[in-house]
Design an enzyme around this catalytic site. Structure first.
Site, short mmCIF file in Angstrom:
data_model
loop_
_atom_site.label_atom_id
_atom_site.label_comp_id
_atom_site.label_asym_id
_atom_site.label_seq_id
_atom_site.Cartn_x
_atom_site.Cartn_y
_atom_site.Cartn_z
N GLU A 173 0.89 -1.17 0.00
CA GLU A 173 0.00 0.00 0.00
C GLU A 173 0.92 1.21 0.00
O GLU A 173 1.49 1.57 1.03
CB GLU A 173 -0.89 0.00 1.24
CG GLU A 173 -1.89 -1.16 1.29
CD GLU A 173 -3.03 -1.01 0.29
OE1 GLU A 173 -3.16 0.05 -0.34
OE2 GLU A 173 -3.77 -1.99 0.13
N CYS A 180 -2.33 9.10 2.26
CA CYS A 180 -2.06 8.67 0.89
C CYS A 180 -3.24 9.00 0.00
O CYS A 180 -3.10 9.15 -1.21
CB CYS A 180 -1.83 7.16 0.88
SG CYS A 180 -3.12 6.26 1.75
N GLU A 239 3.89 13.87 -3.50
CA GLU A 239 2.89 13.93 -2.42
C GLU A 239 3.18 15.17 -1.57
O GLU A 239 4.30 15.33 -1.07
CB GLU A 239 3.02 12.70 -1.53
CG GLU A 239 2.44 11.44 -2.12
CD GLU A 239 2.43 10.29 -1.11
OE1 GLU A 239 3.51 9.85 -0.73
OE2 GLU A 239 1.33 9.86 -0.72
P1 NAP Z 1 7.98 5.35 4.85
O1 NAP Z 1 9.09 6.28 5.10
O2 NAP Z 1 7.99 4.56 3.59
O3 NAP Z 1 7.89 4.39 6.11
C1 NAP Z 1 6.88 3.42 6.24
C2 NAP Z 1 7.37 2.34 7.18
O4 NAP Z 1 8.48 1.68 6.58
C3 NAP Z 1 7.87 2.86 8.53
O5 NAP Z 1 7.57 1.91 9.52
C4 NAP Z 1 9.37 2.93 8.30
O6 NAP Z 1 10.14 2.86 9.47
C5 NAP Z 1 9.58 1.69 7.47
N1 NAP Z 1 10.81 1.70 6.70
C6 NAP Z 1 11.50 2.76 6.21
N2 NAP Z 1 12.59 2.34 5.56
C7 NAP Z 1 12.61 0.98 5.65
C8 NAP Z 1 13.49 -0.04 5.18
N3 NAP Z 1 14.58 0.25 4.47
N4 NAP Z 1 13.20 -1.32 5.47
C9 NAP Z 1 12.10 -1.64 6.17
N5 NAP Z 1 11.23 -0.72 6.64
C10 NAP Z 1 11.48 0.58 6.36
O7 NAP Z 1 6.57 6.10 4.86
P2 NAP Z 1 6.00 7.09 5.97
O8 NAP Z 1 6.65 8.41 5.81
O9 NAP Z 1 6.02 6.44 7.31
O10 NAP Z 1 4.47 7.15 5.55
C11 NAP Z 1 4.00 7.98 4.56
C12 NAP Z 1 3.87 7.25 3.24
O11 NAP Z 1 2.99 6.15 3.39
C13 NAP Z 1 3.27 8.11 2.16
O12 NAP Z 1 3.93 7.89 0.95
C14 NAP Z 1 1.84 7.60 2.08
O13 NAP Z 1 1.21 7.84 0.85
C15 NAP Z 1 2.01 6.15 2.36
N6 NAP Z 1 0.77 5.55 2.84
C16 NAP Z 1 0.09 4.71 2.00
C17 NAP Z 1 -1.11 4.16 2.41
C18 NAP Z 1 -1.88 3.24 1.49
O14 NAP Z 1 -2.75 2.54 1.99
N7 NAP Z 1 -1.62 3.21 0.20
C19 NAP Z 1 -1.62 4.44 3.67
C20 NAP Z 1 -0.91 5.31 4.50
C21 NAP Z 1 0.30 5.84 4.07
P3 NAP Z 1 10.70 4.21 10.16
O15 NAP Z 1 9.52 4.95 10.62
O16 NAP Z 1 11.53 3.72 11.27
O17 NAP Z 1 11.46 4.92 9.09
#
Ligand code: NAP
Length: 489
Positions: A261, A295, A392
């Site tokens: 997602e 998102c 975004e």
């Molecule tokens: P993110 O930076 O991609 O992080 C998401 C999760 O992944 C966090 O738990 C993060 O941990 C972890 N993560 C980061 N780097 C990683 C790696 N190399 N290996 C494993 N895990 C890793 O996203 P975010 O800033 O938290 O959230 C915002 C994004 O989520 C936006 O792009 C939004 O559109 C998307 N989103 C999508 C949906 C959907 O249903 N399509 C819903 C909600 C949000 P850390 O926090 O420790 O970095």
């Protein structure tokens, strides 16, 4: 109790250790990391910072619990989810305060998220007992086909900070319903809601090792060995497209099942025959839910030239009137952004759009108050060259661009690598269906600014992801299909 004392007591009561094999434990290194209150920038508390070995211990606990959990009667798994559903509602006040403190959203929105999160448990409790298979005569006769569903196995669940609990229950609910054990890694910025949820799941009777929670601020180092271990059978990830791409590469190694997602770049289209007041209200919902940190947030607003001035004036008036402040304070509708980097990014995107010719109708400048606030902002005349057309925004900024024809606006809406959701407002039924079918997204909202619903299949196409969560098919993400061929004498 004063408000401050209540805030302190809710944070003090929240678990802050790792939850592995049904036990609360410190990180093996003893390390911790800080969680901030984004409305003040101050430290709320510290939580355990797992090492890769802690992550592996959690996965081993999940793997050890898998066979017995898969054999649990579906009704028993459904009952666990229903008990957790009720516990979430019983504790909604304290849980909402905790979520607001770590994430910033107004209390009413935190309550809304917890109710939404709980609903995934109720939905999947109902699905757990409806998993079925098939029995078929082979086309050539003789043999029979028996088709059954089995749990995928130990699953890794990674969630973002913007919906700290609902993005977890949307995965944990179907995992439990299907009979899968899991290791959950919440975002480092908002671990407390997930830890509180683990406590509730244990109370609801989820057996030891079935749900494990690992908090870390070194996600890559902890999760990559688990993904590549050969022990995990599935990765369900919600987060950015950039991280999702990297994780898909890692999953290729052991050919893990994946649900992704990812990010969005939603278009919000207002046709000239739309009910303008309804469209403005829809725009506020699509833009301001979670202060635009969603998102599904409307990222590009295309408004027909005949109505763009009237729409812009009404939207700017309503956006300017939304009270901004700490999410815990009465009447606040817009909380802070998650951190200073998010605040800087939103400001950069607004400055870039203005430099390229956009006009500010309201907002547009960060204030000097502590915390990571950004004012509700409306820009008009945003050109396609602006960065915010392609990235975004993840903030309370509504960028308006005029259009003249249906073909032109559909082409513009589809001109993005993302494909999560679009919204359109019109009173012409044929146009609504024609445009909804032509839009390249997994979801479309017609005359409504919110599409999320646990009973509906949520997910995107193109770079917005793979698979669907919620709805009638959400449980399938955690099930394998097994075909058993039977020779008939
Ligand atoms: P993110 O930076 O991609 O992080 C998401 C999760 O992944 C966090 O738990 C993060 O941990 C972890 N993560 C980061 N780097 C990683 C790696 N190399 N290996 C494993 N895990 C890793 O996203 P975010 O800033 O938290 O959230 C915002 C994004 O989520 C936006 O792009 C939004 O559109 C998307 N989103 C999508 C949906 C959907 O249903 N399509 C819903 C909600 C949000 P850390 O926090 O420790 O970095």
């Amino acid at each position: 109790m004063t408000d401050q004392a209540r805030e302190r007591s809710v944070v003090e009561a929240a678990p802050k250790q790792l939850f592995i094999n049904g036990k609360w434990t410190d990180a093996s290194s003893g390390a911790t990391f800080d969680v901030l209150d984004p409305s003040t920038g101050k430290v709320l508390c510290a939580v355990a910072d797992a090492s890769p070995e802690d992550g592996m211990a959690a996965l081993e606990a999940a793997a050890a619990a898998q066979t017995a959990f898969a054999a649990t009667p579906p009704r028993a798994r459904a009952d666990m989810l229903m008990r957790a559903f009720h516990l979430l509602h019983e504790r909604i006040d304290a849980l909402a305060l905790l979520m607001t403190l770590e994430m910033g959203k107004p209390l009413a929105e935190s309550r809304g998220e917890i109710a939404y999160a709980a609903e995934f448990f109720r939905h999947f409790a109902e699905e757990a007992v409806r998993v079925n298979g098939g029995y078929q005569v082979a086309p050539a006769g003789g043999a029979r086909f028996l088709v059954t569903k089995q749990p995928v196995g130990p699953s890794l669940l990674i969630t973002p900070w913007n919906f700290p609990m609902a993005m977890g229950t949307r995965k944990i609910g179907p995992a439990i319903a299907a009979g899968c054990t899991s290791v959950i890694k919440p975002a480092a910025q908002t671990p407390l809601s997930m830890l509180a949820l683990a406590e509730i799941l244990a109370e609801a009777g989820v057996p030891e090792g079935v749900v494990n929670v690992v908090t870390t601020d070194n996600a890559g180092a902890v999760m990559e060995p688990l993904i590549r271990s050969g022990v995990a059978r599935k990765l369900s990830f919600t987060g950015s497209t950039a991280v999702g791409r990297r994780l898909l590469e890692q999953c290729a190694d052991k050919v893990l099942r994946t649900s992704m997602e990812l990010g969005g770049n939603a278009a919000f289209i207002v046709f000239p025959d739309a009910d303008l007041d309804a469209a403005v209200d829809g725009a506020i919902a699509a833009k301001m839910r979670n202060s635009g940190e969603a998102c599904t947030a409307a990222n590009r607003m295309y408004v027909h030239t005949d109505v763009i001035d009237a729409f812009g004036t009404k939207l700017a008036e309503k956006m300017a009137a939304l009270p901004v402040g700490r999410g815990v304070d009465d009447g606040v509708r817009v909380g802070p952004l998650i951190d200073a980097a998010a605040q800087r990014k939103v400001q950069q995107l607004v400055t870039d759009a203005v430099e390229r010719g956009a006009k500010v109708l309201t907002g547009g400048e960060t204030g000097n108050e502590p915390g990571f606030f950004y004012p509700p902002t409306v820009l008009t005349g945003v050109p396609e060259s602006a960065r915010m057309r392609h990235e975004e925004i993840f903030g309370p900024v509504a960028p308006l661009t005029p259009f003249t024809s249906e073909e032109e606006v559909v082409a513009a809406a589809n001109d993005t690598e993302y494909g999560l959701v679009n919204y359109l407002f019109t009173n012409d039924l044929s146009r609504a269906l024609r445009v909804a079918e032509a839009l390249e997204t997994g979801m479309v909202g017609i005359n409504q600014g919110v599409v999320s619903n646990p009973a509906a299949p949520f997910g995107g196409v193109k770079a917005s992801g793979l698979g669907r969560e919620g709805g009638p098919t959400g449980i399938e993400e955690f099930l394998e299909t097994k075909y058993i061929g039977i020779a008939l004498a």
